[in-house]
Every structure is written in C-alpha cells, then in structure tokens.
Design a protein around this motif. Structure first.
Motif, PDB file in Angstrom:
ATOM      1  N   PRO A   1      14.826  21.182   9.931  1.00 59.89           N
ATOM      2  CA  PRO A   1      14.265  22.488   9.556  1.00 59.89           C
ATOM      3  C   PRO A   1      14.340  23.505  10.693  1.00 59.89           C
ATOM      4  CG  PRO A   1      12.503  20.935   9.998  1.00 59.89           C
ATOM      5  CD  PRO A   1      13.792  20.160  10.059  1.00 59.89           C
ATOM      6  N   MET A   2      14.675  24.726  10.336  1.00 60.52           N
ATOM      7  CA  MET A   2      14.728  25.819  11.302  1.00 60.52           C
ATOM      8  C   MET A   2      14.283  27.085  10.584  1.00 60.52           C
ATOM      9  SD  MET A   2      17.978  27.253  13.487  1.00 60.52           S
ATOM     10  CE  MET A   2      17.912  26.068  14.800  1.00 60.52           C
TER      11      MET A   2
ATOM     12  N   SER B   1      10.800  16.721  17.843  1.00 57.58           N
ATOM     13  CA  SER B   1       9.408  16.686  17.402  1.00 57.58           C
ATOM     14  C   SER B   1       9.242  16.403  15.908  1.00 57.58           C
ATOM     15  CB  SER B   1       8.730  18.016  17.712  1.00 57.58           C
ATOM     16  OG  SER B   1       9.250  19.043  16.876  1.00 57.58           O
ATOM     17  N   GLY B   2      10.291  16.686  15.131  1.00 61.27           N
ATOM     18  CA  GLY B   2      10.182  16.575  13.684  1.00 61.27           C
ATOM     19  C   GLY B   2       9.511  17.775  13.048  1.00 61.27           C
ATOM     20  N   LEU B   3       9.183  18.768  13.853  1.00 62.95           N
ATOM     21  CA  LEU B   3       8.549  20.001  13.374  1.00 62.95           C
ATOM     22  C   LEU B   3       9.502  21.166  13.567  1.00 62.95           C
ATOM     23  CD1 LEU B   3       5.109  19.482  15.147  1.00 62.95           C
ATOM     24  CD2 LEU B   3       5.615  19.111  12.728  1.00 62.95           C
ATOM     25  N   PRO B   4       9.477  22.133  12.665  1.00 68.49           N
ATOM     26  CA  PRO B   4      10.389  23.268  12.836  1.00 68.49           C
ATOM     27  C   PRO B   4       9.977  24.171  13.989  1.00 68.49           C
ATOM     28  CG  PRO B   4       8.944  23.649  10.982  1.00 68.49           C
ATOM     29  CD  PRO B   4       8.666  22.250  11.456  1.00 68.49           C
ATOM     30  N   GLY B   5      10.962  24.780  14.598  1.00 63.01           N
ATOM     31  CA  GLY B   5      10.746  25.843  15.565  1.00 63.01           C
ATOM     32  C   GLY B   5      11.272  27.114  14.943  1.00 63.01           C
TER      33      GLY B   5
ATOM     34  N   LEU C   1       0.572  26.709   8.612  1.00 58.24           N
ATOM     35  CA  LEU C   1       1.476  25.715   8.034  1.00 58.24           C
ATOM     36  C   LEU C   1       2.059  24.777   9.088  1.00 58.24           C
ATOM     37  CD1 LEU C   1       3.402  28.014   5.530  1.00 58.24           C
ATOM     38  CD2 LEU C   1       1.616  26.344   4.989  1.00 58.24           C
ATOM     39  N   GLY C   2       1.710  25.006  10.359  1.00 62.36           N
ATOM     40  CA  GLY C   2       2.172  24.135  11.439  1.00 62.36           C
ATOM     41  C   GLY C   2       3.292  24.692  12.290  1.00 62.36           C
ATOM     42  N   LEU C   3       3.711  25.904  12.026  1.00 62.03           N
ATOM     43  CA  LEU C   3       4.801  26.511  12.803  1.00 62.03           C
ATOM     44  C   LEU C   3       4.198  27.194  14.025  1.00 62.03           C
ATOM     45  CD1 LEU C   3       7.882  26.959  12.695  1.00 62.03           C
ATOM     46  CD2 LEU C   3       7.412  29.143  11.641  1.00 62.03           C
ATOM     47  N   LYS C   4       4.217  26.490  15.159  1.00 64.37           N
ATOM     48  CA  LYS C   4       3.535  27.005  16.348  1.00 64.37           C
ATOM     49  C   LYS C   4       4.447  27.281  17.530  1.00 64.37           C
ATOM     50  CE  LYS C   4      -0.819  25.038  14.968  1.00 64.37           C
ATOM     51  NZ  LYS C   4      -2.010  24.295  15.315  1.00 64.37           N
ATOM     52  N   HIS C   5       5.707  26.884  17.441  1.00 61.70           N
ATOM     53  CA  HIS C   5       6.639  27.083  18.558  1.00 61.70           C
ATOM     54  C   HIS C   5       7.657  28.162  18.188  1.00 61.70           C
ATOM     55  CE1 HIS C   5       5.380  23.619  21.045  1.00 61.70           C
ATOM     56  NE2 HIS C   5       4.852  23.259  19.874  1.00 61.70           N
TER      57      HIS C   5
END
Length: 98
Positions: free
Chosen positions: A89-90, A59-63, A11-15
């Motif tokens: 998002p978190m 980044s605009g992506l969740p960590g 789903l893109g959660l890589k960090h």
C-alpha cells in the motif's frame, strides 16, 4: 485539509514523506500541525517515494508521499509501479494546478 489528515491518522496513516512545494503547502501544514504524525522531509520526489515504499514493506503499514503538482507527481511513478507489483500500500497526496 486538517480534517482529511486527522481522518488519515485515525486510520493509522502516521508516516508522511514530504517534498515541499508551494501548491502542496496546505497539505504539508496540516501534517506538520498534527502531533501524531511522523514527518520525513526531502527535496527529491523519487527518493521520497522509495523511502515510503521501503517503510511500507518493512512495517506493513502504508506511508504517504506529499508532493506538489505537475512533474513532481510523475517522479513518483517508479515507486508506485513497484508498490503495485509488490502489492504494497502507498498513499499519494498531491496538489493540483489552478
């Protein structure tokens, strides 16, 4: 746990921002063994939560923050409130007490 992490990665959660603890070891192990993840280790849950928030804001992506159970989860609260108010998002991955 391996399947859950693989699904999150898909789903893109890589960090993943990790404060290791004995109860969260299965989660940490699944992240460590996934070649697509980026891992950031620390001992202070509060700082790691703000690092994840900063990553998400930039980044605009969740960590994702990984912590053990009990008060470790409570230490995430200031960053969670900030994320909520900023609509950032978190993801929190926490262990449970037996």
């Amino acid at each position: 746990m391996k399947d859950i992490i693989s699904h999150l990665v898909s789903l893109g959660l890589k960090h993943y921002f990790i404060a290791p603890g004995s109860r969260s070891s299965p989660i940490v192990s699944a992240v460590v063994h996934n070649q697509e993840t980026r891992k950031y280790l620390g001992i202070d849950e509060r700082s790691l939560a703000f690092m994840a928030l900063g990553y998400a804001k930039s980044s605009g992506l969740p960590g994702a923050v990984i912590v053990t159970s009990g008060t470790a989860v409570a230490n995430l609260m200031p960053a969670v409130v900030e994320a909520y108010l900023s609509q950032v998002p978190m993801v929190l991955l926490t262990a449970d007490r037996p």
